[in-house]
Design an enzyme around this catalytic site. Structure first.
Site, short mmCIF file in Angstrom:
data_model
loop_
_atom_site.label_atom_id
_atom_site.label_comp_id
_atom_site.label_asym_id
_atom_site.label_seq_id
_atom_site.Cartn_x
_atom_site.Cartn_y
_atom_site.Cartn_z
N CYS A 105 6.62 4.56 -2.69
CA CYS A 105 7.09 3.22 -2.32
C CYS A 105 7.91 2.60 -3.44
O CYS A 105 8.77 1.77 -3.21
CB CYS A 105 5.91 2.32 -2.00
SG CYS A 105 4.75 2.18 -3.37
N LYS A 110 -9.46 6.12 7.40
CA LYS A 110 -8.62 6.86 8.35
C LYS A 110 -7.43 7.35 7.52
O LYS A 110 -6.50 6.61 7.25
CB LYS A 110 -8.15 5.91 9.46
CG LYS A 110 -7.80 6.56 10.78
CD LYS A 110 -6.70 7.58 10.75
CE LYS A 110 -5.29 7.08 10.89
NZ LYS A 110 -4.31 8.18 10.72
N GLU A 132 -0.10 -2.99 1.69
CA GLU A 132 1.02 -2.61 0.81
C GLU A 132 2.00 -1.86 1.70
O GLU A 132 1.67 -0.83 2.27
CB GLU A 132 0.53 -1.73 -0.35
CG GLU A 132 -0.49 -2.40 -1.25
CD GLU A 132 -0.07 -3.76 -1.75
OE1 GLU A 132 1.14 -3.99 -1.94
OE2 GLU A 132 -0.93 -4.62 -1.93
N GLU A 180 14.80 2.08 3.85
CA GLU A 180 13.94 2.81 2.90
C GLU A 180 14.15 4.30 3.14
O GLU A 180 14.02 4.76 4.28
CB GLU A 180 12.48 2.42 3.13
CG GLU A 180 11.55 3.11 2.17
CD GLU A 180 10.08 2.76 2.41
OE1 GLU A 180 9.66 2.69 3.57
OE2 GLU A 180 9.36 2.56 1.41
P1 NAD Z 1 2.82 4.92 8.35
O1 NAD Z 1 2.88 3.45 8.50
O2 NAD Z 1 3.54 5.75 9.33
O3 NAD Z 1 1.31 5.44 8.37
C1 NAD Z 1 0.33 4.92 7.49
C2 NAD Z 1 -1.04 5.07 8.15
O4 NAD Z 1 -1.09 4.22 9.29
C3 NAD Z 1 -1.36 6.48 8.63
O5 NAD Z 1 -2.72 6.75 8.41
C4 NAD Z 1 -1.06 6.38 10.11
O6 NAD Z 1 -1.77 7.35 10.86
C5 NAD Z 1 -1.53 4.97 10.41
N1 NAD Z 1 -0.97 4.35 11.62
C6 NAD Z 1 0.17 4.65 12.26
N2 NAD Z 1 0.33 3.84 13.33
C7 NAD Z 1 -0.73 3.00 13.36
C8 NAD Z 1 -1.14 1.92 14.21
N3 NAD Z 1 -0.43 1.56 15.27
N4 NAD Z 1 -2.28 1.28 13.93
C9 NAD Z 1 -3.02 1.61 12.85
N5 NAD Z 1 -2.69 2.63 12.02
C10 NAD Z 1 -1.56 3.31 12.27
O7 NAD Z 1 3.30 5.20 6.86
P2 NAD Z 1 3.53 6.62 6.17
O8 NAD Z 1 4.74 7.23 6.76
O9 NAD Z 1 2.26 7.37 6.16
O10 NAD Z 1 3.81 6.18 4.66
C11 NAD Z 1 5.07 5.83 4.19
C12 NAD Z 1 5.22 4.33 4.09
O11 NAD Z 1 4.16 3.80 3.29
C13 NAD Z 1 6.50 3.91 3.41
O12 NAD Z 1 7.08 2.84 4.09
C14 NAD Z 1 6.04 3.47 2.02
O13 NAD Z 1 6.89 2.55 1.38
C15 NAD Z 1 4.70 2.89 2.33
N6 NAD Z 1 3.89 2.86 1.12
C16 NAD Z 1 3.77 1.68 0.45
C17 NAD Z 1 3.06 1.62 -0.73
C18 NAD Z 1 2.93 0.32 -1.48
O14 NAD Z 1 2.12 0.25 -2.40
N7 NAD Z 1 3.68 -0.71 -1.14
C19 NAD Z 1 2.46 2.78 -1.24
C20 NAD Z 1 2.61 3.97 -0.53
C21 NAD Z 1 3.33 4.00 0.66
#
Ligand code: NAD
Length: 482
Positions: A282, A173, A248, A383
């Site tokens: 991140c 997804k 992550e 963040e």
């Molecule tokens: P997000 O949490 O908004 O979305 C991530 C994914 O989760 C998307 O596919 C989204 O559609 C899905 N999602 C949203 N709500 C959901 C739910 N209730 N149930 C299941 N899936 C759901 O994150 P984002 O804005 O896409 O990405 C940015 C974040 O990701 C930042 O906080 C960043 O630090 C983190 N990140 C962490 C790493 C790491 O390795 N630690 C790497 C990349 C990004």
């Protein structure tokens, strides 16, 4: 505008409801393409397909699965320009950087294929005579892979690749904002020859589709990367059926520049690395703690470097920084910058919309340097995930360790000091998963990323450690008594 489909059981399909949603070109704000909006019924079909494909896929030899990942790497190389185009037009990655991502993607897949053949179980001494017990690595089962938008291609392959190579079947997804990259990635998996049902693609909003995956009893594991708050929602949903979750999550990474650091080098290297991908990583430093004796110098050199970054349309070769990937993120970063101003921080450079008329409609922001921040300001606590360098002053080692650790996150940190013993001492005291000394953060496939520090994650990604997360250790015991 082109419409795309989902991939379930080896077939390209629309959502049962027929509903679609657009993705956007962040450089123009215009709609880019349409993807299906899945619902529970589509998710159920994908889970059934992945479950049906599991027994045969899990029984394939490691050699055969690794060969398919190698073929996928070859597909990525062959179709690199199409992937680059999507990175540029659907995510806003500057074309030079996007080319690097595509090559790194192929390299990472080759690495995943090769290390998978060295994964080992264990043989343990048994307390019974003439008995041998061993632990064999087996796949977890059907794995939902939910990815973020920030480094789309790399995120997808670094999660789907290890899941599939270890014998799990997957449902990807991708993030809603750049789902078409997900379509392309899965298309390449199909071309590489993955059997039907081994990888499936579902598109749609996280709140509904992600939730349908997280709660589905047919899913055995969730591999998620995204925001900590979303991760916590998924953990709760997945607990209903006790799924394994590896996540992550977010970071607010401190970088400490000591009074004995090579300040010029620190400022130049950190600034040079900070704003790539519009700082939507991140691992991007969220807080630069600089010793009061070298503070002014650091701010000056850092700012001079930032001024050299050319903000522009991502398809132009000379562009160093493109737009932010989506409107919501741009609005959030603008809010954080305005709040910093109100709370008394000093905007040294940038943070406004570029003046270039060609960038008028896109989600662009000039790279910002904000100094004289204090630890309690919103911009230092949260963040940012955008092109902002936040600089704070400190006066003692004890003080800075306390400040650096005072965060709900614990992803990574940096230390700049010419005193090796002091730098190593600080790494012991920093409550984070990774520390980089005298260099900006640098992730490579060989080392694990993330971990279990505070709200930054659950489990490891990348390297052998990340791959092992997709396996269970099955205990097998046999007697050879006469
Ligand atoms: P997000 O949490 O908004 O979305 C991530 C994914 O989760 C998307 O596919 C989204 O559609 C899905 N999602 C949203 N709500 C959901 C739910 N209730 N149930 C299941 N899936 C759901 O994150 P984002 O804005 O896409 O990405 C940015 C974040 O990701 C930042 O906080 C960043 O630090 C983190 N990140 C962490 C790493 C790491 O390795 N630690 C790497 C990349 C990004």
């Amino acid at each position: 505008m082109k419409s795309y489909k989902m991939y379930i059981n080896g077939e390209w399909v629309d959502a049962v409801s027929g509903k679609t949603m657009p993705t956007y070109n962040p450089s123009t704000g215009e709609e880019y393409g349409l993807v299906p909006v899945a619902d529970k019924e589509d998710v159920d079909k994908a889970v059934k397909a992945a479950s049906a494909a599991l027994p045969e896929w899990a029984k394939k030899t490691q050699q055969d699965r690794a060969k398919l990942i190698m073929r996928l790497a070859a597909q990525v190389r062959e179709h690199a320009e199409e992937l680059v185009e999507l990175e540029v037009y659907e995510h806003g990655t500057p074309v030079m950087l996007a080319r690097g991502f595509a090559m790194a993607a192929a390299d990472q897949l080759e690495y995943i294929a090769s290390i998978s053949r060295g994964l080992m179980g264990q043989v343990l001494p048994h307390s019974m005579p003439n008995t041998v017990g061993y632990l064999k690595r087996v796949p977890i089962g059907v794995c939902a892979v939910i990815t973020p938008w920030n480094v789309p291609l790399m995120m997808m392959l670094s999660m789907v690749g290890p899941a599939a190579v270890t014998g799990n079947t997957c449902i990807l997804k991708p993030a809603s904002v750049n789902s078409i990259l997900g379509v392309k990635f899965i298309e390449l998996m199909g071309k590489a020859g993955f059997p039907k049902g081994v990888v499936n693609l579902i598109t749609g909003p996280g709140g509904s589709v992600g939730d349908a995956l997280s709660t589905h009893p047919g899913i055995d594991m969730i591999r998620f990367t995204g925001a900590s708050d979303t991760g916590k929602v998924i953990l709760k949903a997945a607990s209903q059926t006790a799924k394994k979750c590896v996540m992550e999550l977010g970071g607010n990474n401190p970088v400490i520049v000591c009074e004995d650091a090579n300040v010029e080098k620190a400022a130049k290297m950190q600034a040079g690395r900070h704003y790539g991908n519009s700082a939507q990583n991140c691992s991007t430093p969220g807080r630069y703690y600089v010793h009061e004796k070298v503070y002014d110098k650091f701010v000056e050199v850092f700012t001079e470097e930032v001024k050299k970054i050319k903000v522009g349309l991502p398809w132009e070769e000379s562009t160093g920084m493109g737009p932010m990937a989506n409107k919501q993120q741009l609005e959030r970063v603008n809010y954080l910058i305005n709040t910093a101003k109100e709370q008394g921080a000093r905007i040294v450079y940038g943070g406004e919309k570029p003046k270039d008329a060609a960038l008028e409609k896109g989600f662009f922001l000039m790279p910002a340097v904000i100094a004289d921040c204090t630890h309690d300001m919103t911009i230092a606590r949260e963040e940012i995930f955008g092109p902002v360098g936040v600089i704070l002053k400190f006066s003692s080692e004890e003080e800075v360790i306390k400040l650096a650790n005072d965060s709900e996150y614990g992803l990574c940190a940096g230390v700049w000091s010419e005193d090796g013993a002091k730098a190593l001492r600080m790494t012991d005291d920093l409550r984070v998963d990774s520390v980089f000394i005298n260099m900006p953060r640098m992730m490579t496939s060989e080392f694990p990323w993330g971990g279990n520090v505070k709200e930054s994650g659950v489990g490891k990604s990348d390297s052998v450690c990340g791959m092992e997360e997709f396996t269970d250790l099955k205990f097998i015991c046999t007697s050879y008594d006469k």
